[in-house]
Design a protein around this motif. Structure first.
Motif, PDB file in Angstrom:
ATOM      1  N   UNK A  63      71.990   2.754 116.451  1.00 31.10           N
ATOM      2  CA  UNK A  63      72.879   3.537 115.579  1.00 31.10           C
ATOM      3  C   UNK A  63      74.294   3.554 116.143  1.00 31.10           C
ATOM      4  N   UNK A  93      80.125   5.768 111.518  1.00 31.36           N
ATOM      5  CA  UNK A  93      79.832   7.131 111.077  1.00 31.36           C
ATOM      6  C   UNK A  93      78.841   7.113 109.907  1.00 31.36           C
ATOM      7  N   UNK A  96      75.337   6.085 111.168  1.00 31.08           N
ATOM      8  CA  UNK A  96      74.564   7.121 111.856  1.00 31.08           C
ATOM      9  C   UNK A  96      73.964   8.118 110.878  1.00 31.08           C
ATOM     10  N   UNK A  97      74.534   8.189 109.688  1.00 34.65           N
ATOM     11  CA  UNK A  97      73.895   9.036 108.686  1.00 34.65           C
ATOM     12  C   UNK A  97      72.600   8.391 108.213  1.00 34.65           C
ATOM     13  N   UNK A  99      70.839   6.126 110.157  1.00 34.37           N
ATOM     14  CA  UNK A  99      69.955   5.984 111.313  1.00 34.37           C
ATOM     15  C   UNK A  99      70.113   7.242 112.163  1.00 34.37           C
ATOM     16  N   UNK A 100      69.246   8.212 111.943  1.00 31.04           N
ATOM     17  CA  UNK A 100      69.361   9.498 112.620  1.00 31.04           C
ATOM     18  C   UNK A 100      68.843   9.433 114.045  1.00 31.04           C
ATOM     19  N   UNK A 101      69.182  10.455 114.829  1.00 34.18           N
ATOM     20  CA  UNK A 101      68.771  10.405 116.223  1.00 34.18           C
ATOM     21  C   UNK A 101      68.360  11.788 116.722  1.00 34.18           C
ATOM     22  N   UNK A 124      78.182  15.289 104.831  1.00 36.85           N
ATOM     23  CA  UNK A 124      78.051  14.100 103.994  1.00 36.85           C
ATOM     24  C   UNK A 124      78.073  14.443 102.506  1.00 36.85           C
ATOM     25  N   UNK A 174      67.989  16.292 112.014  1.00 39.01           N
ATOM     26  CA  UNK A 174      68.177  14.845 111.881  1.00 39.01           C
ATOM     27  C   UNK A 174      67.670  14.348 110.534  1.00 39.01           C
ATOM     28  N   UNK A 177      69.827  14.727 106.905  1.00 35.82           N
ATOM     29  CA  UNK A 177      70.808  13.781 106.359  1.00 35.82           C
ATOM     30  C   UNK A 177      70.122  12.679 105.565  1.00 35.82           C
TER      31      UNK A 177
END
Lengths: 264, 486
Positions: A63, A93, A96-97, A99-101, A124, A174, A177
């Motif tokens: 991500x 940015x 990463x929305x 592919x969450x972590x 978002x 996580x 999103x």
């Protein structure tokens, strides 16, 4: 290798992420060497290996969290649904929305439980009104198996929860999103066995909707929750395959040494 | 024996106590330091402490109490006319001390014998002339009562000094014996020393607290004095400030309070955004080399004396504001103005806010940033929604510090905003603050019995209450937004 993934628990054999010839450098250190990996959709992929083998570093490539480290450099190709995530046109940015972590240490924001979960949807713009947001918060907390414990105190600070609850809150945050992939970096290392069991159960639930990648130090945990396992050693991907095969019939002698406890 | 000599003797005894205790403890363990409860030096320190603590405590107590006892006994013996009220008593006692000091001087320089200093009377000797010869000038002739009181004063002080020496030496030697006698193998010297360390630390912190109470007390009594001489409602609610040392002053504090708040508000409007944005830039956006250069450069501002800022206000900012803003806008033609002082104080406060906030922002755990970036937040979203709320507590503290400095600033106000106490909304008018007027009322020829002077204490007390209120308010904010992270 694909023909090895025949176990009935695997819901899908579609690849969500395909990584080819990935190299990562921290300054002069070559941390990840020539890693090729396919992450299946709607399945759990576990990364195992001794400390410092590069499994967390590789996870953070997926991500582009490594972008926040100035000296880190990534080469090679990582495709998310066929698109190169390191392409110039990709906005990290936005990525990463998708592919969450979830991190090793629970890191709830110093906000209320509600605001923690609503954080992603708010930035978002995923909801049009308060009612929708309320619904998302409730759904995510339910999915994270936390709703019943916190439904009466949503305005209490997230930092006031116990360690296991905090980690489940971070998972709820996580998934709020609505990511497609969920990366988990040793999510249970700070938790006691009961909380660990709850989180593992949760991971098993989540794989019906997301592609989950989990880094873990516990081989038992990898065996319990994952369908595919990748073994990393000294920056190399030593062996990657279906979990049952890795643990019962490893092909590489280094994998065998590690899972039987002779190295690591 | 003089106090310095006494201290030297105590020091030598303490050293002796250290050496003897250490040796004795080692000897009791047969020279094997591992058989001791504590390291040998702890026994040594314990021995030294037993000499130092009782002797030094006794000495400081004696030095405080002796003058009080002597003064009260001397003033009790003086004729009632000379000690009619507090100020008369203070004057007479000052005379007595001065004559006694003069006699000491005369004896030391050989101008008169000790016996003569003790025995002489005003009839036989011109004391004023004798003392003038040894360099002690007296304002008037010495009266017989004052001379005999001074002689009594000398006698009592000499007796006190002798008694002090004996008592302190006895205490030190007793402490030495006691301390050395404790130095045995099983004695827990390490724990005893630990307790003394705790005591020293607690004493150090209590000094600051007692000083604060002392300041409040001294201001409170003078303030009370002021309110017995000037009506309290006029001070707090009158809209005019025009002190007049011939009497009939208007001492309303409202114009000064207004000036203080107006100038502080302008300075915070300058300092808070600039300081906070600087801190955010340095902590979150700037690359390491930039940060390593810019941060020290900004902090240089903090090292510039405020009077230099005053010059800057007087010759640069003031005229510039007047020529470019005040006159074109028709808002007056004063070089000294609220804006001048406010902007310059604001610049002065930028490094305080930026430096403190930068440290606080850096202390926010990296895991919170990771969490926010991991959810797809941008840098500024992360700063606004996660980092600033987490750092709020410290930032409020930094802003409060800047506010206190702005309220207390004097030099820049004198040079930038002038000294005209008036009520004006125009930011380009000259205005002044409470601190400037405190200085004004206390410098020059002052008579501590007139309300025109005492008003300074009332102003100081009011300032103190205002800053205290600010502190309480900040604590409330912090409490309300209390956030905890590991």
């Amino acid at each position: 290798m694909k023909d090895m993934r025949m176990e009935s628990r695997v819901d899908s054999t579609v690849n969500k992420i395909e990584a080819r010839k990935v190299q990562v450098y921290y300054g002069a250190t070559h941390a990840i060497k020539d890693v090729d990996v396919d992450i299946a959709d709607r399945a759990v992929t576990a990364f195992i290996g001794p400390s410092g083998c590069g499994k967390s570093t590789f996870l953070r490539c997926l991500n582009r969290m490594n972008d926040t480290i100035a000296i880190c450099r990534v080469e090679g190709q990582i495709l998310l649904e066929g698109e190169d995530i390191y392409d110039r046109r990709v906005d990290p940015v936005q990525l990463r929305a998708k592919v969450g972590m979830v991190f090793q240490k629970p890191n709830p924001f110093p906000k209320s439980i509600y605001d923690n979960v609503a954080y992603g949807p708010r930035i978002h713009g995923l909801t049009r009104n308060k009612a929708e947001l309320d619904q998302i918060v409730e759904d995510c907390l339910r999915k994270a198996a936390l709703w019943n414990e916190v439904k009466d105190r949503l305005s209490a600070p997230g930092t006031g929860l116990s360690g296991g609850q905090q980690q489940r809150l971070c998972i709820a945050r996580a998934i709020a999103t609505q990511p497609e992939v969920l990366l988990m970096d040793e999510p249970c290392s700070a938790l006691d066995p009961i909380a660990t069991a709850q989180v593992e159960e949760l991971i098993d639930e989540l794989r019906h909707q997301f592609s989950v990648v989990i880094v873990t130090h516990s081989m038992q945990q990898a065996a319990r929750v994952s369908q595919h396992t990748a073994f990393f050693h000294l920056g190399h991907l030593v062996e990657f395959g279906e979990t049952g095969q890795i643990f019962t019939n490893p092909k590489d002698p280094r994998t065998e040494s590690y899972i039987t406890g002779r190295i690591g | 024996m003089s106090v310095a000599m006494l201290l030297a003797v105590i020091g030598v005894l303490a050293l002796t106590g250290f050496v003897l205790s250490r040796q004795r403890a080692l000897a009791s363990a047969g020279g094997n330091s591992r058989a001791l409860h504590s390291l040998p030096n702890y026994y040594g320190w314990n021995g030294a402490i037993w000499v130092l603590v009782p002797a030094l405590a006794g000495l400081s107590l004696w030095l405080i109490v002796q003058p009080m006892v002597v003064e009260s006994r001397i003033s009790a013996d003086l004729p009632a006319a000379l000690v009619a009220d507090d100020s008369a008593r203070a004057l007479t006692m000052a005379d007595v001390r001065r004559v006694a000091g003069g006699l000491d001087q005369a004896v030391a320089q050989g101008a008169m014998s000790e016996a003569k200093a003790r025995e002489m009377s005003t009839g036989a000797v011109d004391v004023r002339a004798v003392l003038a010869n040894v360099g002690v000038a007296l304002g008037s002739n010495v009266s017989p009562e004052v001379l005999s009181a001074a002689q009594d004063y000398r006698a009592m002080t000499a007796w006190g000094a002798a008694a002090r020496t004996i008592l302190i030496l006895v205490l030190a030697v007793a402490g030495l014996f006691w301390g050395v006698s404790r130095a045995q193998q099983d004695y827990r010297a390490r724990i005893a020393v630990e307790r003394v360390v705790l005591g020293i630390l607690a004493l150090a912190s209590s000094i600051a607290v007692f000083t604060t109470f002392g300041i409040i007390w001294s201001m409170a009594s003078e303030t009370y004095d002021f309110f017995t001489k000037y009506p309290i409602q006029d001070f707090f609610f009158s809209l005019t400030w025009s002190p007049n040392f011939r009497g009939n002053s208007d001492l309303g504090m409202i114009p000064l309070l207004w000036g203080t708040l107006y100038i502080s508000a302008v300075s915070l409007l300058v300092a808070v955004p600039i300081g906070l944005f600087t801190a955010i830039y340095l902590a979150e956006y700037a690359s390491k080399p930039v940060r390593n250069w810019v941060k020290p450069l900004i902090e240089i501002i903090a090292g510039i004396p405020t009077v230099v800022f005053g010059i800057f206000a007087l010759v640069t900012v003031g005229p510039a504001l007047r020529d470019w803003f005040a006159e074109p806008l028709g808002l007056g033609n004063s070089g000294s103005s609220v804006m001048t002082a406010g902007i310059v104080i604001g610049i002065l406060n930028v490094p305080f806010i930026s430096s403190l906030s930068d440290d606080i922002i850096n202390a926010v755990p990296q895991s919170l940033r990771d969490g926010s970036y991991g959810l797809g937040a941008t840098k500024s979203e992360t700063v606004r929604q996660v980092i600033l709320p987490a750092a709020l507590r410290g930032i409020v503290g930094a802003v409060l510090m800047a506010a206190s400095r702005a309220i207390g600033e004097t030099m820049i106000v004198v040079m930038g905003a002038g000294a005209a106490a008036q009520l004006s909304l125009n930011p380009f008018d000259a205005l002044t603050t409470m601190t400037v007027k405190i200085v004004g009322q206390l410098t020059g020829d002052t008579d501590f019995a007139s309300p025109e002077t005492l008003v300074a204490f009332a102003l100081g007390m009011t300032l103190f209450v205002i800053t205290l209120g600010l502190n309480v308010f900040a604590l409330y904010i912090v409490w309300k937004y209390k956030e905890q992270y590991e």
